[in-house]
Scaffold this motif. Sequence first.
Motif, PDB file in Angstrom:
ATOM      1  N   ARG A  66       0.861  -1.293  -0.035  1.00  0.00           N
ATOM      2  CA  ARG A  66       0.071   0.175  -0.054  1.00  0.00           C
ATOM      3  C   ARG A  66       0.822   1.368   0.096  1.00  0.00           C
ATOM      4  N   LEU A  94       1.305   4.972   0.698  1.00  0.00           N
ATOM      5  CA  LEU A  94       0.926   5.997   1.346  1.00  0.00           C
ATOM      6  C   LEU A  94       1.559   7.321   1.773  1.00  0.00           C
ATOM      7  N   ARG A 143      -8.835   5.320  11.006  1.00  0.00           N
ATOM      8  CA  ARG A 143      -9.327   4.313  10.137  1.00  0.00           C
ATOM      9  C   ARG A 143     -10.249   4.919   9.126  1.00  0.00           C
ATOM     10  N   TYR A 144      -9.534   5.226   7.806  1.00  0.00           N
ATOM     11  CA  TYR A 144     -10.165   5.568   6.622  1.00  0.00           C
ATOM     12  C   TYR A 144     -10.638   4.168   6.060  1.00  0.00           C
ATOM     13  N   PRO A 145     -11.767   4.235   5.175  1.00  0.00           N
ATOM     14  CA  PRO A 145     -12.017   2.939   4.530  1.00  0.00           C
ATOM     15  C   PRO A 145     -11.036   2.235   3.984  1.00  0.00           C
ATOM     16  N   ARG A 146     -10.051   2.994   3.281  1.00  0.00           N
ATOM     17  CA  ARG A 146      -8.987   2.251   2.549  1.00  0.00           C
ATOM     18  C   ARG A 146      -7.802   1.529   3.523  1.00  0.00           C
ATOM     19  N   LEU A 147      -8.147   2.016   4.822  1.00  0.00           N
ATOM     20  CA  LEU A 147      -7.062   1.213   5.803  1.00  0.00           C
ATOM     21  C   LEU A 147      -7.834   0.348   6.662  1.00  0.00           C
ATOM     22  N   ASP A 157      -8.850  -2.605   6.388  1.00  0.00           N
ATOM     23  CA  ASP A 157      -8.453  -3.970   6.490  1.00  0.00           C
ATOM     24  C   ASP A 157      -6.959  -4.265   6.063  1.00  0.00           C
TER      25      ASP A 157
END
Length: 118
Positions: A9, A11, A33-37, A39
């Motif tokens: 990923r 960043l 905890r953005y949606p892309r993080l 998981d």
Amino acid sequence: MTGTTAPVRELHIYRRYFDLVAAGEKTTEVRVRYPRLADLTVGEVIRFRIKGTEETCDVQVTRVTEYENFEALLDGEGASTVNPTRTREDQLANIRSIYPPEKEALGPLAIGIELIKN
């Protein structure tokens, strides 16, 4: 034999933090905890990039811990693992300048990182 490689990923990161990661001095990355993080898992690789440059640094995720707020994160992780060059109070102010209250409400994440030496 087939090999598996960890997902990578990318960043963006500010120079002041990039330098600490690249030197192996920063072992906890703070995000929300953005949606892309949501998981993000142990074993993944994060490629930090200074925005607008080709400078990168790869780390492996060693753990992901969610906290109620940034104060609890700094107390739980130890401020020196996030930034060994600044006081806890300075770090809290810096983190909150990056992540205002509506972002903090998403859930602060402490991401344990280990530098991958190339």
